[in-house]
Scaffold this active site. Structure first.
Site, PDB file in Angstrom:
ATOM      1  N   SER A  79       0.827  -1.341   0.134  1.00 17.51           N
ATOM      2  CA  SER A  79       0.021  -0.096   0.020  1.00 17.51           C
ATOM      3  C   SER A  79       0.908   1.345  -0.077  1.00 17.51           C
ATOM      4  O   SER A  79       0.159   2.390  -0.347  1.00 17.51           O
ATOM      5  CB  SER A  79      -1.031   0.000   1.125  1.00 17.51           C
ATOM      6  OG  SER A  79      -2.137  -0.711   0.990  1.00 17.51           O
ATOM      7  N   LYS A  82       0.445   3.339  -2.908  1.00 15.83           N
ATOM      8  CA  LYS A  82      -0.734   4.581  -3.219  1.00 15.83           C
ATOM      9  C   LYS A  82      -0.432   5.908  -3.407  1.00 15.83           C
ATOM     10  O   LYS A  82      -0.901   6.721  -4.286  1.00 15.83           O
ATOM     11  CB  LYS A  82      -1.821   4.160  -2.142  1.00 15.83           C
ATOM     12  CG  LYS A  82      -2.521   2.626  -2.326  1.00 15.83           C
ATOM     13  CD  LYS A  82      -3.253   2.209  -1.167  1.00 15.83           C
ATOM     14  CE  LYS A  82      -3.636   0.699  -1.061  1.00 15.83           C
ATOM     15  NZ  LYS A  82      -4.509   0.224   0.107  1.00 15.83           N
ATOM     16  N   TYR A 204      -3.020  -2.651 -10.399  1.00  9.89           N
ATOM     17  CA  TYR A 204      -2.919  -2.309  -8.946  1.00  9.89           C
ATOM     18  C   TYR A 204      -2.226  -3.710  -8.062  1.00  9.89           C
ATOM     19  O   TYR A 204      -1.310  -3.123  -7.268  1.00  9.89           O
ATOM     20  CB  TYR A 204      -4.393  -2.410  -8.266  1.00  9.89           C
ATOM     21  CG  TYR A 204      -4.244  -2.196  -6.639  1.00  9.89           C
ATOM     22  CD1 TYR A 204      -3.987  -1.119  -6.087  1.00  9.89           C
ATOM     23  CD2 TYR A 204      -4.838  -3.538  -6.066  1.00  9.89           C
ATOM     24  CE1 TYR A 204      -4.119  -0.998  -4.713  1.00  9.89           C
ATOM     25  CE2 TYR A 204      -4.812  -3.408  -4.608  1.00  9.89           C
ATOM     26  CZ  TYR A 204      -4.596  -2.504  -3.923  1.00  9.89           C
ATOM     27  OH  TYR A 204      -4.453  -2.270  -2.661  1.00  9.89           O
ATOM     28  N   TYR A 256      -4.897   4.232   7.795  1.00 15.84           N
ATOM     29  CA  TYR A 256      -6.305   3.666   7.804  1.00 15.84           C
ATOM     30  C   TYR A 256      -6.956   4.122   9.239  1.00 15.84           C
ATOM     31  O   TYR A 256      -7.042   5.188   9.534  1.00 15.84           O
ATOM     32  CB  TYR A 256      -5.912   2.217   7.564  1.00 15.84           C
ATOM     33  CG  TYR A 256      -5.438   1.809   6.323  1.00 15.84           C
ATOM     34  CD1 TYR A 256      -5.848   2.102   5.102  1.00 15.84           C
ATOM     35  CD2 TYR A 256      -4.287   1.318   6.506  1.00 15.84           C
ATOM     36  CE1 TYR A 256      -5.284   1.966   4.009  1.00 15.84           C
ATOM     37  CE2 TYR A 256      -3.592   0.880   5.239  1.00 15.84           C
ATOM     38  CZ  TYR A 256      -4.115   1.341   4.209  1.00 15.84           C
ATOM     39  OH  TYR A 256      -3.238   1.100   3.091  1.00 15.84           O
ATOM     40  N   VAL A 274       1.258  -3.849   4.034  1.00 15.67           N
ATOM     41  CA  VAL A 274       1.039  -5.091   4.658  1.00 15.67           C
ATOM     42  C   VAL A 274       2.398  -6.228   4.617  1.00 15.67           C
ATOM     43  O   VAL A 274       2.376  -7.075   5.280  1.00 15.67           O
ATOM     44  CB  VAL A 274      -0.076  -5.916   4.014  1.00 15.67           C
ATOM     45  CG1 VAL A 274      -1.379  -5.164   4.415  1.00 15.67           C
ATOM     46  CG2 VAL A 274       0.079  -6.263   2.586  1.00 15.67           C
TER      47      VAL A 274
END
Ligand code: DON
Length: 627
Positions: A79, A82, A204, A256, A274
């Site tokens: 992530s 992103k 992605y 998050y 992750v």
């Protein structure tokens, strides 16, 4: 660093000496003991990670990297990709088009929550998976392969080396990414994706599988911290226009459902992945990369959080911490009664400057001109406006000028101009491109009275301009450009007979503007009495520039020091205008001592008087500037 990525002996010696390195070593040893968290297993390949892998790296915005532990072990970016892809989408489509598809509201939900804004179907933000998949679909390219190459290329520029995709992790996620597929179909349903979701999903999965190491993460973060330019390679990875957008999203949504607490305790824009990576950006200062695979229940690296918590606390890095230095923007302040230009003035002009010099104030600023600092500087000038006619802002030690600060300064030039006062800008450097660009626009704009804008390359010229303006405003006599011998500074106290005796010994010589009157290194054969016009004493500096030591006008003498000291000329003297000098030869000067000792004594007394005046000025200048 050697080609093989090993530290050279000197580099490792330096690392041992460095307190930052020693701090990181200790922090690594301390956080090694933390055992909580689970390695991610939902992507089967990630479950193979060793929970003991642990690296910390800090890269500064000037390219120094400190690292400890497993900083060269490859892992997938996940992530953390992103925010970088969000930057590419902003560059490709512009802010409005991106905002039409993806919001900027934190959800407080998990990264893989299947939630979209109910009426529009827009993902809440680009950091949750829904928003990230939509973001990837906005990257431009002629084919899927081309888009992926662009993403890889930009990521490589951020990292400063060629990155590649870890195909095993990619395949592993592709086979198991059913939840992301569900999100992709929802996005297609709401027309947020305009093509089959598999296209964006495949990209992605690939962007998440880009292989990096901990050091890369710190350099990618340092690139964001450095205005978008990699501090090592100096290559630009992203336009500086979008940095605030990217870092805002990292600040509000990067962690998050831990984003609120992260901001509360750590306060550094960050993003986690992750595979165990965390990247944190300290704008203008440095980037942090941490790698430790065990994650907490929200998918953030347990040791990574602890490392960032410690670094933030130990170095006071919370981004909402107010920088204390910002209030000391005025380094020195003085006026024309203490410091003047290198132009020598006659009695009357000196009198005016002594009496009214405080009407011209110089403000030497330093540091960055942002709202709080420019406001303070401007306030000082405005508050002093009753007792000033001209203000000079010296930018020599100003590191950066925000465009908004430049506008405030130009605004002040105008408001002062309308009150008959002047604000001068000096020592603007190429690094002050924002104010330079803004001034150029202003100078070219028709509405603006460009006569109010006075920009000077150095203090000396600016001060002379102020002195001339002050003298012009306050002088009552009309022509001071020519003197008789009796009026000359050197003849102060001589009787008319003595003046006549002296005159009989003098030779007259006229000069055209630009003539070289005295050449450095020549033997000193005469004292010059300037009767009309202006001359400047100049020296060549070692950097090739020419510096003016002084400018003299009618009524002053020059060339006397070398005559008295019996040395060669120490500087060049040029005529600035057409003019006339009376020359007193060294032999006549010596002769006077025998034939008319009182005349020689008076001449020497007057010279001494001038020297002591110059010395006093120099003393005041040194005292004021060394405060
Ligand atoms: O979308 C996914 O499942 C991953 N490939 C990336 C998720 C991720 O790294 C979440 N961050 N903590």
């Amino acid at each position: 660093m050697s080609a093989a990525g090993q530290l050279t002996q000197r580099e490792s010696d330096l690392q041992v000496l460095s307190p930052i390195q020693r701090y990181l070593d200790k922090l690594h040893a301390k956080c090694c003991k933390i055992q909580g968290g689970q390695v991610a297993t939902y992507i089967p390949e990630l479950s193979k990670a060793d929970p003991d892998w642990f690296g910390i790296s800090i890269a500064t915005t000037d390219g120094r990297v400190y690292e400890v532990g497993d900083t060269r072990l490859p892992f997938t970016i996940q992530s953390i990709s992103k925010p970088f892809v969000y930057g590419i989408a902003l560059e490709d489509r512009g802010i409005d088009a991106v905002l039409r598809k993806i919001g900027v509201e934190p959800t407080g939900d998990a990264f893989n929550s299947i939630s979209l804004t109910p009426d529009t179907g827009c993902p809440f933000n680009p950091m949750i998976n829904a928003g990230a998949i939509a973001t990837t679909s906005l990257v431009k390219g002629s084919s899927r392969e081309d888009i992926m190459q662009r993403i890889l290329g930009v990521f490589s520029t951020y990292a400063g080396r060629n990155l590649s995709i870890d195909n095993t992790v990619y395949m592993s996620e592709k086979e198991t990414g059913h939840r992301n597929r569900a999100i992709g179909h929802m996005l297609r349903n709401f027309d947020i994706l305009s093509e089959h979701p598999d296209l964006a999903l495949d990209l992605y999965f690939k962007q998440c599988s880009i292989s990096v190491d901990c050091r890369d993460l710190s350099l990618m973060a340092a690139t964001l911290a450095n205005g978008g330019v990699n501090p090592m390679t100096k290559e630009r990875a992203i336009s500086s226009d979008f940095l605030e957008n990217i870092m805002t999203i990292m600040t509000t949504c990067g962690m998050y459902d831990y984003a609120g607490e992260w901001m509360y305790w750590i306060g550094i824009p960050a993003k986690s992945g992750v595979a165990g990576g965390i990247m944190a950006v300290m704008p203008g200062q440095a980037g942090i990369g941490v790698f430790s695979p065990p994650l907490d229940s929200r998918g953030n690296s347990v040791r990574g959080i602890e490392v960032c918590k410690n670094i933030s606390k130990d170095f006071n890095l919370h981004c909402l911490r107010v920088p204390r230095s910002s209030r000391s923007v005025i380094r020195t302040q003085y006026d024309l009664s203490t410091i003047r230009s290198k132009r020598h003035r006659g009695e009357r002009e000196t009198e005016i400057l002594d009496k009214f010099g405080s009407l011209v104030k110089v403000y030497e600023l330093h540091g960055d001109l942002v709202f709080s600092t420019v406001e303070l500087a401007i306030r000082k000038i405005v508050d002093a406006s009753d007792s000033l006619d001209m203000a000079v802002i010296d930018f020599k030690r100003v590191t950066n000028i925000e465009e908004s600060s430049a506008k405030i300064i130009v605004e002040l030039i105008e408001t002062m101009g309308h009150c008959g006062k002047r604000l001068l800008l000096v020592n603007l450097q190429p690094r002050h491109s924002k104010i330079n660009r803004y001034l150029e626009e202003q100078l070219n704009s028709e509405e603006r009275e460009s006569t109010l804008l006075h920009v000077f390359p150095d203090n000396d010229i600016a001060l002379e301009w102020c002195e001339n303006r002050l003298i012009e405003q306050l002088r009552t006599d009309d022509d001071d450009h020519k003197v008789t011998l009796a009026e000359h500074d050197l003849c102060r106290g001589l009787t008319p007979n003595e003046v006549a005796t002296l005159e009989s010994l003098l030779k007259s010589k006229t000069y055209r503007s630009g003539d070289l009157i005295i050449r450095k290194g020549d033997p000193a054969a005469e004292i010059f009495l300037l009767m009309s016009g202006e001359v400047s004493v100049r020296v060549d500096l070692p950097n090739g520039q020419i510096k003016r030591l002084s400018t003299l006008s009618a009524g002053m003498a020059f060339g006397e020091i070398a005559v008295i000291n019996r040395t060669v000329r120490s500087a060049d003297v040029y005529a600035d205008t057409d003019g006339e000098c009376y020359l007193l030869s060294t032999s006549s000067f010596d002769e006077l001592g025998r034939t008319h000792p009182t005349i020689k004594m008076t001449l020497l007394q007057n010279l001494l008087h001038n020297f002591s005046r110059m010395l006093k000025m120099a003393e005041r200048e040194v005292t004021t500037l060394s405060l």
